[in-house]
Design a protein around this motif. Structure first.
Motif, PDB file in Angstrom:
ATOM      1  N   ARG A  73      31.067  48.343  31.181  1.00  7.69           N
ATOM      2  CA  ARG A  73      31.565  49.515  31.917  1.00  7.69           C
ATOM      3  C   ARG A  73      31.450  49.364  33.430  1.00  7.69           C
ATOM      4  O   ARG A  73      31.292  50.341  34.162  1.00  7.69           O
ATOM      5  CB  ARG A  73      30.875  50.793  31.437  1.00  7.69           C
ATOM      6  CG  ARG A  73      31.147  51.075  29.973  1.00  7.69           C
ATOM      7  CD  ARG A  73      30.552  52.386  29.534  1.00  7.69           C
ATOM      8  NE  ARG A  73      30.922  52.665  28.149  1.00  7.69           N
ATOM      9  CZ  ARG A  73      30.589  53.761  27.509  1.00  7.69           C
ATOM     10  NH1 ARG A  73      29.869  54.683  28.108  1.00  7.69           N
ATOM     11  NH2 ARG A  73      30.953  53.949  26.269  1.00  7.69           N
ATOM     12  N   LYS A  74      31.555  48.151  33.906  1.00  2.19           N
ATOM     13  CA  LYS A  74      31.577  47.864  35.346  1.00  2.19           C
ATOM     14  C   LYS A  74      33.028  47.786  35.798  1.00  2.19           C
ATOM     15  O   LYS A  74      33.915  47.390  35.033  1.00  2.19           O
ATOM     16  CB  LYS A  74      30.875  46.545  35.663  1.00  2.19           C
ATOM     17  CG  LYS A  74      29.443  46.467  35.177  1.00  2.19           C
ATOM     18  CD  LYS A  74      28.550  47.396  35.936  1.00  2.19           C
ATOM     19  CE  LYS A  74      27.102  47.217  35.488  1.00  2.19           C
ATOM     20  NZ  LYS A  74      26.253  48.279  35.913  1.00  2.19           N
ATOM     21  N   VAL A  75      33.277  48.168  37.064  1.00  2.00           N
ATOM     22  CA  VAL A  75      34.625  48.138  37.616  1.00  2.00           C
ATOM     23  C   VAL A  75      34.601  47.650  39.061  1.00  2.00           C
ATOM     24  O   VAL A  75      33.556  47.671  39.719  1.00  2.00           O
ATOM     25  CB  VAL A  75      35.300  49.536  37.585  1.00  2.00           C
ATOM     26  CG1 VAL A  75      35.540  50.010  36.165  1.00  2.00           C
ATOM     27  CG2 VAL A  75      34.486  50.558  38.367  1.00  2.00           C
ATOM     28  N   VAL A  76      35.769  47.223  39.505  1.00  2.00           N
ATOM     29  CA  VAL A  76      36.003  46.939  40.919  1.00  2.00           C
ATOM     30  C   VAL A  76      37.295  47.664  41.259  1.00  2.00           C
ATOM     31  O   VAL A  76      38.330  47.460  40.607  1.00  2.00           O
ATOM     32  CB  VAL A  76      36.148  45.427  41.194  1.00  2.00           C
ATOM     33  CG1 VAL A  76      36.398  45.188  42.682  1.00  2.00           C
ATOM     34  CG2 VAL A  76      34.922  44.669  40.724  1.00  2.00           C
ATOM     35  N   GLU A  85      42.429  48.466  39.802  1.00  2.00           N
ATOM     36  CA  GLU A  85      41.058  48.450  39.305  1.00  2.00           C
ATOM     37  C   GLU A  85      40.919  47.366  38.246  1.00  2.00           C
ATOM     38  O   GLU A  85      41.740  47.242  37.357  1.00  2.00           O
ATOM     39  CB  GLU A  85      40.667  49.808  38.719  1.00  2.00           C
ATOM     40  CG  GLU A  85      39.186  49.921  38.432  1.00  2.00           C
ATOM     41  CD  GLU A  85      38.666  51.330  38.590  1.00  2.00           C
ATOM     42  OE1 GLU A  85      37.606  51.495  39.221  1.00  2.00           O
ATOM     43  OE2 GLU A  85      39.321  52.271  38.098  1.00  2.00           O
ATOM     44  N   GLN A  86      39.840  46.618  38.389  1.00  2.00           N
ATOM     45  CA  GLN A  86      39.483  45.584  37.423  1.00  2.00           C
ATOM     46  C   GLN A  86      38.366  46.146  36.562  1.00  2.00           C
ATOM     47  O   GLN A  86      37.365  46.660  37.074  1.00  2.00           O
ATOM     48  CB  GLN A  86      39.021  44.319  38.142  1.00  2.00           C
ATOM     49  CG  GLN A  86      38.653  43.199  37.214  1.00  2.00           C
ATOM     50  CD  GLN A  86      38.210  41.954  37.966  1.00  2.00           C
ATOM     51  OE1 GLN A  86      38.214  41.909  39.188  1.00  2.00           O
ATOM     52  NE2 GLN A  86      37.825  40.940  37.227  1.00  2.00           N
ATOM     53  N   ASN A  88      33.936  42.114  49.947  1.00  2.00           N
ATOM     54  CA  ASN A  88      33.746  41.665  48.570  1.00  2.00           C
ATOM     55  C   ASN A  88      34.768  40.605  48.171  1.00  2.00           C
ATOM     56  O   ASN A  88      35.189  40.548  47.027  1.00  2.00           O
ATOM     57  CB  ASN A  88      33.813  42.841  47.614  1.00  2.00           C
ATOM     58  CG  ASN A  88      32.616  43.752  47.757  1.00  2.00           C
ATOM     59  OD1 ASN A  88      31.495  43.283  47.894  1.00  2.00           O
ATOM     60  ND2 ASN A  88      32.839  45.040  47.772  1.00  2.00           N
ATOM     61  N   VAL A  89      35.183  39.749  49.086  1.00  5.19           N
ATOM     62  CA  VAL A  89      36.160  38.711  48.799  1.00  5.19           C
ATOM     63  C   VAL A  89      35.661  37.869  47.639  1.00  5.19           C
ATOM     64  O   VAL A  89      34.501  37.479  47.579  1.00  5.19           O
ATOM     65  CB  VAL A  89      36.399  37.835  50.040  1.00  5.19           C
ATOM     66  CG1 VAL A  89      37.288  36.656  49.711  1.00  5.19           C
ATOM     67  CG2 VAL A  89      37.007  38.663  51.150  1.00  5.19           C
ATOM     68  N   GLY A  90      36.572  37.632  46.677  1.00  3.50           N
ATOM     69  CA  GLY A  90      36.234  36.807  45.533  1.00  3.50           C
ATOM     70  C   GLY A  90      35.562  37.536  44.405  1.00  3.50           C
ATOM     71  O   GLY A  90      35.107  36.929  43.449  1.00  3.50           O
ATOM     72  N   VAL A  91      35.490  38.866  44.445  1.00  2.79           N
ATOM     73  CA  VAL A  91      34.846  39.650  43.389  1.00  2.79           C
ATOM     74  C   VAL A  91      35.644  39.505  42.114  1.00  2.79           C
ATOM     75  O   VAL A  91      36.810  39.496  42.086  1.00  2.79           O
ATOM     76  CB  VAL A  91      34.736  41.140  43.790  1.00  2.79           C
ATOM     77  CG1 VAL A  91      34.264  41.954  42.617  1.00  2.79           C
ATOM     78  CG2 VAL A  91      33.789  41.286  44.947  1.00  2.79           C
ATOM     79  N   MET A 124      40.989  40.725  40.347  1.00  2.00           N
ATOM     80  CA  MET A 124      41.587  41.272  41.576  1.00  2.00           C
ATOM     81  C   MET A 124      41.442  40.286  42.720  1.00  2.00           C
ATOM     82  O   MET A 124      40.515  39.494  42.759  1.00  2.00           O
ATOM     83  CB  MET A 124      40.875  42.571  41.977  1.00  2.00           C
ATOM     84  CG  MET A 124      41.150  43.723  41.086  1.00  2.00           C
ATOM     85  SD  MET A 124      40.126  45.157  41.500  1.00  2.00           S
ATOM     86  CE  MET A 124      40.486  45.442  43.200  1.00  2.00           C
ATOM     87  N   GLN A 125      42.351  40.410  43.672  1.00  5.08           N
ATOM     88  CA  GLN A 125      42.236  39.684  44.938  1.00  5.08           C
ATOM     89  C   GLN A 125      41.671  40.684  45.932  1.00  5.08           C
ATOM     90  O   GLN A 125      42.362  41.602  46.353  1.00  5.08           O
ATOM     91  CB  GLN A 125      43.614  39.185  45.395  1.00  5.08           C
ATOM     92  CG  GLN A 125      44.232  38.197  44.436  1.00  5.08           C
ATOM     93  CD  GLN A 125      43.415  36.923  44.328  1.00  5.08           C
ATOM     94  OE1 GLN A 125      42.939  36.391  45.330  1.00  5.08           O
ATOM     95  NE2 GLN A 125      43.225  36.440  43.117  1.00  5.08           N
TER      96      GLN A 125
END
Length: 135
Positions: free
Chosen positions: A58-61, A52-53, A132-135, A126-127
Motif C-alpha cells: 500500500r505504498k505510492v508515489v 501515481e505509482q 525523488n529522481v529515480g523513485v 514513474m519518471q
C-alpha cells in the motif's frame, strides 16, 4: 523522454471528460487488485492531472503533472481509499470505481466535483522530477 511526454499529452487530450460510476465503490482489496504494480495516469475534465505509482504494501508515489514526486501510503477508512503523503500528512480520501473508461475517483466531500479518471496505465515506474529522481 520528450516523446513520452508528447504521447502522454495526446492520450490525455483524447480521453473522455466524464466517466460513469457503475456499481459499488471499490474496497481495499478491489483497489489493491487493480492498482498494485501499476503506474496510472489521471485526468480531470479532459485535462492531464497527475500520475501515481502503486507499490506493494500500500505504498505510492504521486506527482501532479510536471511536479516533484511525493512518497505516501494508502488505507481504507469508512468506505473511502485515503492517501497520506510525506509532504502532507492530512488524509486525502477518495471513492474509486472500476468503469469502462478506466478507474474513476471522486474526492470525499466534493460529490459534484469533476472525477479523476485513469486514462492510461503502465507496469513501468514513474519518471520523477526533483528531489525523488529515480523513485
Amino acid at each position: 523522454m520528450r516523446w513520452a511526454a508528447l504521447l502522454l499529452a495526446i492520450s490525455f487530450a483524447t480521453a473522455p471528460a466524464v466517466a460513469a460510476e457503475p456499481g459499488a465503490p471499490l474496497d481495499a482489496a478491489g483497489f489493491d487488485a487493480l492498482t498494485v504494480g501499476r503506474t496510472l495516469y489521471y485526468n480531470s475534465g479532459g485535462q492531464p492531472y497527475g500520475v501515481e505509482q502503486y507499490l506493494p504494501g500500500r505504498k505510492v508515489v504521486w506527482a501532479f503533472l510536471g511536479d516533484d514526486c511525493r512518497k505516501g501510503e494508502w488505507y481504507e477508512e469508512g468506505g473511502f481509499i485515503c492517501f497520506v503523503y510525506e509532504d502532507n500528512p492530512s488524509p486525502q480520501c477518495w471513492t474509486f470505481w472500476d468503469s469502462d473508461e478506466g478507474l474513476v475517483a471522486r474526492f470525499r466531500g466534493d460529490p459534484e466535483g469533476l472525477p479523476l479518471i485513469a486514462v492510461e496505465q503502465s507496469p513501468e515506474p514513474m519518471q520523477c522530477l526533483g528531489p525523488n529522481v529515480g523513485v
